[in-house]
Write a protein that holds these residues in place. Structure first.
Motif, PDB file in Angstrom:
ATOM      1  N   TYR A  81       0.840  -1.206   0.000  1.00 12.19           N
ATOM      2  CA  TYR A  81       0.000   0.000   0.000  1.00 12.19           C
ATOM      3  C   TYR A  81       0.878   1.261   0.000  1.00 12.19           C
ATOM      4  N   VAL A  82       1.877   1.279   0.870  1.00 14.48           N
ATOM      5  CA  VAL A  82       2.730   2.474   0.997  1.00 14.48           C
ATOM      6  C   VAL A  82       3.596   2.640  -0.253  1.00 14.48           C
ATOM      7  N   VAL A  83       4.176   1.545  -0.718  1.00  9.96           N
ATOM      8  CA  VAL A  83       5.027   1.610  -1.917  1.00  9.96           C
ATOM      9  C   VAL A  83       4.244   2.154  -3.106  1.00  9.96           C
ATOM     10  N   ASN A  84       2.968   1.785  -3.211  1.00 10.75           N
ATOM     11  CA  ASN A  84       2.133   2.218  -4.338  1.00 10.75           C
ATOM     12  C   ASN A  84       1.261   3.432  -4.002  1.00 10.75           C
ATOM     13  N   CYS A  85       1.573   4.092  -2.880  1.00  9.33           N
ATOM     14  CA  CYS A  85       0.871   5.332  -2.490  1.00  9.33           C
ATOM     15  C   CYS A  85      -0.640   5.166  -2.468  1.00  9.33           C
ATOM     16  N   GLY A  86      -1.114   3.996  -2.078  1.00  9.45           N
ATOM     17  CA  GLY A  86      -2.560   3.774  -1.972  1.00  9.45           C
ATOM     18  C   GLY A  86      -3.293   3.796  -3.304  1.00  9.45           C
ATOM     19  N   ASN A  87      -2.550   3.666  -4.407  1.00  7.63           N
ATOM     20  CA  ASN A  87      -3.174   3.724  -5.739  1.00  7.63           C
ATOM     21  C   ASN A  87      -3.866   2.394  -6.064  1.00  7.63           C
ATOM     22  N   PRO A  88      -5.203   2.409  -6.196  1.00  2.00           N
ATOM     23  CA  PRO A  88      -5.922   1.137  -6.401  1.00  2.00           C
ATOM     24  C   PRO A  88      -5.616   0.466  -7.730  1.00  2.00           C
ATOM     25  N   TRP A  89      -5.051   1.214  -8.690  1.00  2.00           N
ATOM     26  CA  TRP A  89      -4.681   0.600  -9.968  1.00  2.00           C
ATOM     27  C   TRP A  89      -3.394  -0.215  -9.844  1.00  2.00           C
ATOM     28  N   SER A  90      -2.622   0.022  -8.780  1.00  2.00           N
ATOM     29  CA  SER A  90      -1.310  -0.632  -8.657  1.00  2.00           C
ATOM     30  C   SER A  90      -1.260  -1.681  -7.553  1.00  2.00           C
ATOM     31  N   ILE A  91      -2.138  -1.541  -6.569  1.00  2.00           N
ATOM     32  CA  ILE A  91      -2.051  -2.412  -5.394  1.00  2.00           C
ATOM     33  C   ILE A  91      -2.597  -3.811  -5.700  1.00  2.00           C
ATOM     34  N   ALA A  92      -1.901  -4.812  -5.189  1.00  2.00           N
ATOM     35  CA  ALA A  92      -2.387  -6.195  -5.326  1.00  2.00           C
ATOM     36  C   ALA A  92      -3.236  -6.542  -4.105  1.00  2.00           C
ATOM     37  N   VAL A  93      -4.444  -7.030  -4.330  1.00  2.00           N
ATOM     38  CA  VAL A  93      -5.312  -7.416  -3.207  1.00  2.00           C
ATOM     39  C   VAL A  93      -4.827  -8.761  -2.666  1.00  2.00           C
ATOM     40  N   PRO A  94      -4.485  -8.828  -1.379  1.00  2.00           N
ATOM     41  CA  PRO A  94      -3.904 -10.060  -0.839  1.00  2.00           C
ATOM     42  C   PRO A  94      -4.957 -11.150  -0.633  1.00  2.00           C
ATOM     43  N   ALA A  95      -4.494 -12.387  -0.652  1.00  2.00           N
ATOM     44  CA  ALA A  95      -5.404 -13.511  -0.405  1.00  2.00           C
ATOM     45  C   ALA A  95      -5.410 -13.798   1.093  1.00  2.00           C
ATOM     46  N   ILE A  96      -6.441 -13.318   1.784  1.00  2.00           N
ATOM     47  CA  ILE A  96      -6.638 -13.663   3.190  1.00  2.00           C
ATOM     48  C   ILE A  96      -8.001 -14.332   3.301  1.00  2.00           C
ATOM     49  N   ASN A  97      -8.177 -15.173   4.312  1.00  2.00           N
ATOM     50  CA  ASN A  97      -9.435 -15.923   4.339  1.00  2.00           C
ATOM     51  C   ASN A  97     -10.602 -15.088   4.884  1.00  2.00           C
ATOM     52  N   ASP A  98     -11.821 -15.632   4.699  1.00  3.16           N
ATOM     53  CA  ASP A  98     -13.019 -14.849   5.030  1.00  3.16           C
ATOM     54  C   ASP A  98     -13.105 -14.518   6.513  1.00  3.16           C
ATOM     55  N   LYS A  99     -12.637 -15.427   7.370  1.00  2.00           N
ATOM     56  CA  LYS A  99     -12.739 -15.148   8.809  1.00  2.00           C
ATOM     57  C   LYS A  99     -11.846 -13.954   9.183  1.00  2.00           C
ATOM     58  N   LEU A 100     -10.671 -13.907   8.600  1.00  2.00           N
ATOM     59  CA  LEU A 100      -9.796 -12.762   8.885  1.00  2.00           C
ATOM     60  C   LEU A 100     -10.403 -11.477   8.317  1.00  2.00           C
ATOM     61  N   LYS A 101     -10.997 -11.562   7.135  1.00  2.00           N
ATOM     62  CA  LYS A 101     -11.647 -10.365   6.564  1.00  2.00           C
ATOM     63  C   LYS A 101     -12.726  -9.839   7.510  1.00  2.00           C
ATOM     64  N   SER A 102     -13.614 -10.729   7.940  1.00  2.00           N
ATOM     65  CA  SER A 102     -14.703 -10.248   8.809  1.00  2.00           C
ATOM     66  C   SER A 102     -14.159  -9.831  10.174  1.00  2.00           C
ATOM     67  N   GLY A 103     -13.085 -10.469  10.641  1.00  2.00           N
ATOM     68  CA  GLY A 103     -12.485 -10.071  11.919  1.00  2.00           C
ATOM     69  C   GLY A 103     -11.898  -8.665  11.849  1.00  2.00           C
ATOM     70  N   LEU A 104     -11.244  -8.334  10.751  1.00  2.00           N
ATOM     71  CA  LEU A 104     -10.671  -6.986  10.607  1.00  2.00           C
ATOM     72  C   LEU A 104     -11.772  -5.932  10.517  1.00  2.00           C
ATOM     73  N   LEU A 105     -12.858  -6.267   9.812  1.00  2.00           N
ATOM     74  CA  LEU A 105     -14.002  -5.335   9.756  1.00  2.00           C
ATOM     75  C   LEU A 105     -14.587  -5.132  11.152  1.00  2.00           C
ATOM     76  N   SER A 106     -14.657  -6.220  11.897  1.00  2.00           N
ATOM     77  CA  SER A 106     -15.170  -6.133  13.258  1.00  2.00           C
ATOM     78  C   SER A 106     -14.263  -5.245  14.128  1.00  2.00           C
TER      79      SER A 106
END
Ligand SMILES: [Zn+2]
Length: 288
Positions: free
Chosen positions: A46-71
């Motif tokens: 994120y920092v290397v690409n200055c938060g640019n959504p065209w450059s950032i790679a979305v990481p593969a994390i599982n659904d439980k971690l996704k919902s845990g981070l949202l929580s």
């Protein structure tokens, strides 16, 4: 819209603490511990690409971690103590839209689509209700790579980007008003336009500006507070007063794209408006 210095947060230390916290077994434990390296890589990316959504790679994390981070974002564990500092880091102007009351936070990469950065401090900025009006707008045309501008990384936000064009009808009884771009051939114009349409205009800047025109009609010094309330002025002095208001407000908010500066710049650059304001000023002086 404002170029903003991020608050200092050691995100990796917070990740470490959360990863080892087994009392968070309903949210991120042990998923965060097991997938921490993927998240660290995502933060660095994120920092290397200055938060640019065209450059950032979305990481593969599982659904439980996704919902845990949202929580963790919606109900922060005690150890996450930086969210309010971020919310309060631009008290005078919303860095996303240029309005005046940032009371919440916005995720540059929307948390519903980019859960990996839901609590990452560099992805969180203070914001007003433009946060809700924006929805998940993030990227425009792939050919132009247009995108939402990032207050922490896009230096272009320190420039004066927006003005307004005011046209009058029926002897100044009616006004039309449009947001215009100060430099229509700016190298970043695609993203400036995307950000303006999806955040600044949706936030209601045009309605606000038209409301200020109504107040100007009643008494210019109510809006342009550098004008004296009791003294008549020449057109030249009124122009200086608007310029002074523009400069002071740029300085006060730390942003050249706050809504009052957009109004002042538009008044100075729209045909006949300083002349009209001078007439209104001299006709509506406060009597001693
Ligand atoms: Zn806003």
């Amino acid at each position: 819209m404002k170029k903003l210095t991020p608050v200092i947060v050691n995100d990796l230390r917070y990740l470490d603490e959360l990863a080892e916290n087994d009392s968070l077994h309903k949210t991120t434990f042990p998923e965060l511990r097991d997938q921490k390296q993927v998240l660290i890589q995502a933060y660095n990316d994120y920092v290397v690409n200055c938060g640019n959504p065209w450059s950032i790679a979305v990481p593969a994390i599982n659904d439980k971690l996704k919902s845990g981070l949202l929580s963790h974002y919606s109900s922060p564990p005690v150890s996450i103590d930086y969210l309010d500092r971020i919310k309060d880091s631009s008290p005078d102007v919303c860095p996303m839209c240029g309005g005046f009351k940032p009371f919440t936070r916005d995720h540059i990469l929307p948390k519903s689509d980019y859960q990996a950065w839901a609590i990452f401090s560099k992805n969180l900025v203070p914001a007003c209700d433009c946060n809700l009006k924006r929805g998940t707008a993030l990227k425009g045309n792939i050919a132009t790579q247009a995108r939402v501008l990032h207050p922490y990384f896009d230096d272009v936000l320190a420039d004066r980007l927006l003005s307004c064009k005011i046209t009058h009808r029926s002897n100044y009884r009616w006004f039309d008003l449009d947001i215009v771009y100060v430099n229509p051939i700016h190298p970043e114009i695609a993203s400036i336009k995307y950000h303006t349409r999806n955040i600044v205009i949706k936030s209601g800047v045009e309605k606000w500006l038209k409301g200020q025109l109504t107040k100007l009609k009643e008494r210019p010094s109510t809006v342009i507070q550098t004008l004296p309330k009791r003294r008549p002025l020449t057109e030249e002095r009124v122009r200086e007063g608007i310029e002074d208001c523009l400069d002071r407000n740029d300085e006060l908010t730390g942003s050249k794209n706050n809504w009052l500066s957009i109004l002042c710049h538009g008044l100075l650059n729209s045909d006949g408006m300083v002349h009209w304001l001078t007439e209104r000023h001299n006709a509506t002086l406060v009597q001693p």
